[in-house]
Design a protein around this motif. Structure first.
Motif, PDB file in Angstrom:
ATOM      1  N   GLY A   1     103.426  20.372  -5.547  1.00 32.93           N
ATOM      2  CA  GLY A   1     102.600  20.505  -4.350  1.00 32.93           C
ATOM      3  C   GLY A   1     102.962  21.702  -3.501  1.00 32.93           C
ATOM      4  N   GLY A   2     103.660  22.688  -4.094  1.00 34.11           N
ATOM      5  CA  GLY A   2     104.079  23.869  -3.348  1.00 34.11           C
ATOM      6  C   GLY A   2     105.380  23.675  -2.586  1.00 34.11           C
ATOM      7  N   HIS A   3     106.001  22.497  -2.673  1.00 37.66           N
ATOM      8  CA  HIS A   3     107.234  22.235  -1.936  1.00 37.66           C
ATOM      9  C   HIS A   3     108.465  22.792  -2.634  1.00 37.66           C
ATOM     10  CE1 HIS A   3     105.455  19.502   1.080  1.00 37.66           C
ATOM     11  NE2 HIS A   3     104.654  19.123   0.104  1.00 37.66           N
ATOM     12  N   PHE A   4     108.418  22.912  -3.967  1.00 34.88           N
ATOM     13  CA  PHE A   4     109.551  23.400  -4.752  1.00 34.88           C
ATOM     14  C   PHE A   4     109.018  24.361  -5.809  1.00 34.88           C
ATOM     15  CE2 PHE A   4     110.495  18.989  -3.531  1.00 34.88           C
ATOM     16  CZ  PHE A   4     111.655  19.171  -2.802  1.00 34.88           C
ATOM     17  N   PRO A   5     109.884  25.257  -6.312  1.00 31.32           N
ATOM     18  CA  PRO A   5     109.456  26.107  -7.426  1.00 31.32           C
ATOM     19  C   PRO A   5     109.104  25.252  -8.642  1.00 31.32           C
ATOM     20  CG  PRO A   5     111.492  26.934  -6.437  1.00 31.32           C
ATOM     21  CD  PRO A   5     111.250  25.568  -5.851  1.00 31.32           C
ATOM     22  N   ALA A   6     107.996  25.551  -9.274  1.00 30.24           N
ATOM     23  CA  ALA A   6     107.564  24.817 -10.465  1.00 30.24           C
ATOM     24  C   ALA A   6     106.647  25.722 -11.270  1.00 30.24           C
ATOM     25  CB  ALA A   6     106.834  23.525 -10.091  1.00 30.24           C
ATOM     26  N   ALA A   7     106.598  25.480 -12.564  1.00 30.52           N
ATOM     27  CA  ALA A   7     105.718  26.267 -13.429  1.00 30.52           C
ATOM     28  C   ALA A   7     104.278  26.101 -12.973  1.00 30.52           C
ATOM     29  CB  ALA A   7     105.871  25.816 -14.881  1.00 30.52           C
ATOM     30  N   ARG A   8     103.586  27.205 -12.799  1.00 30.81           N
ATOM     31  CA  ARG A   8     102.218  27.145 -12.299  1.00 30.81           C
ATOM     32  C   ARG A   8     101.217  26.848 -13.401  1.00 30.81           C
ATOM     33  NH1 ARG A   8     101.564  28.367  -7.216  1.00 30.81           N
ATOM     34  NH2 ARG A   8      99.323  28.668  -7.500  1.00 30.81           N
ATOM     35  N   ARG A   9     101.662  26.912 -14.643  1.00 31.33           N
ATOM     36  CA  ARG A   9     100.807  26.569 -15.775  1.00 31.33           C
ATOM     37  C   ARG A   9     101.559  25.608 -16.689  1.00 31.33           C
ATOM     38  NH1 ARG A   9      96.495  30.050 -16.169  1.00 31.33           N
ATOM     39  NH2 ARG A   9      96.616  31.969 -14.931  1.00 31.33           N
ATOM     40  N   PRO A  10     100.840  24.812 -17.451  1.00 28.32           N
ATOM     41  CA  PRO A  10     101.518  23.914 -18.385  1.00 28.32           C
ATOM     42  C   PRO A  10     102.408  24.689 -19.356  1.00 28.32           C
ATOM     43  CG  PRO A  10      99.194  23.325 -18.176  1.00 28.32           C
ATOM     44  CD  PRO A  10      99.372  24.635 -17.476  1.00 28.32           C
TER      45      PRO A  10
END
Length: 321
Positions: free
Chosen positions: A221-230
């Motif tokens: 949800g934009g709160h932590f870094p995460a891969a933006r694509r599967p």
């Protein structure tokens, strides 16, 4: 004199299950059911509308489906602007409470008529559908509602409702859709092997437990870094998972976990607490088919984890089965 509240409460659990499968949001599902209650109470106050309620469960299901359809149509716009990847709010159930809680998790009698899919994997695939396809599929293939009733809910013909469900079914069964068909025993065996490979940092062992087309999706949800694509494919997913746990170790994070049911399938509730006291909570749902993990779904968005109870003092890593 009729007790409206008692009559409605007898149907609430099933309505919540229907609405959650359609919307992927516990809060939105509860709002849809509450709106269904208001429409039911209003119908009973109108003699003409009351006469149309011949079967309460069917009438409530139709009313709830119409409300969900409106929500889905507006939700598509909101989700297009969502930061990063989107996953449904997880419904987390302790293992010792069985497969049903609060009407959300799937009961065997409410499982699919034509699809044997369960869990978060099915919810993710449902996001590919149009609102009308999703309503038709959930009502018919998951809750065995007859097509005339579905057509009434959608304001269309029986033939059109059948076509919508058929197209949805093809999307759910598409080759690139993660499959989640394992029984509880197979789920436990495969998830335990997955955890053991992660714990040991053994890349080869982890690769062996992953299906060729495995996909990993993370929703922060934009709160932590995460891969933006599967993340797709055995090697990419294996290295991503080991890298995630490796980074936690390098930064001195304390890891705790507990096996739980996530949307009715085996998964894990986890928490990483860094040396500065910052916690990172997540719920991991794993899809299993053919003895391998076909999908890993990490829910990190704290706004979607508000209803998940905290881990206990006895929970550690690796999780205890």
């Amino acid at each position: 004199m009729r007790d409206l509240a008692t009559e409605f409460e007898a149907e609430r659990g099933r309505l919540l299950a229907v609405a959650y499968r359609m919307l992927g949001s516990r809060g939105e599902a509860e709002d849809a059911v509450q709106e269904t209650w208001l429409r039911y109470a209003a119908a009973l106050a109108d003699p003409a509308a009351r006469a149309e309620i011949r079967h309460l469960g069917a009438w409530l299901t139709t009313a709830c489906a119409r409300i969900c359809l409106d929500v889905l149509r507006s939700a598509r716009v909101r989700r297009e602007a969502y930061p990063g990847q989107w996953l449904p709010e997880p419904v987390v159930t302790p293992l010792d409470q069985g497969p049903r809680i609060d009407g959300f998790a799937p009961d065997p009698a409410e499982r699919a008529v034509r699809t044997d899919q369960v869990g978060t994997a099915l919810m993710v695939v449902l996001e590919r559908l149009t609102p009308e396809q999703r309503v038709a599929f959930v009502l018919h293939d998951v809750f065995a509602v007859p097509f005339p009733r579905i057509a009434e809910a959608l304001g269309t013909t029986d033939a059109a409702a059948r076509q919508l469900a058929s197209r949805a079914r093809r999307a759910v069964q598409a080759p690139d859709a993660p499959r989640d068909t394992a029984d509880p025993a197979e789920q436990r065996r495969v998830v335990a092997a997955f955890v053991a490979a992660v714990e040991s940092g053994d890349l080869d062992a982890l690769v062996r437990v992953l299906a060729p087309g495995v996909v990993l999706i993370g929703d922060s949800g934009g709160h932590f870094p995460a891969a933006r694509r599967p993340v797709v494919g055995v090697d990419a997913v294996a290295r991503f998972v080991l890298g995630l746990f490796g980074r936690a170790g390098r930064y001195g994070a304390t890891l705790r976990a507990r096996p739980v049911l996530v949307d009715g399938a085996l998964g894990m509730q986890m928490e990483m607490v860094y040396s500065d006291g910052r916690p990172l909570r997540l719920v991991a749902a794993l899809a299993v088919d053919g003895g391998r993990v076909t999908g890993i779904f990490h829910q990190l968005n704290p706004e979607k984890l508000r209803d998940v109870p905290p881990l206990g003092a006895d929970d550690g890593w690796p999780p205890r089965w």
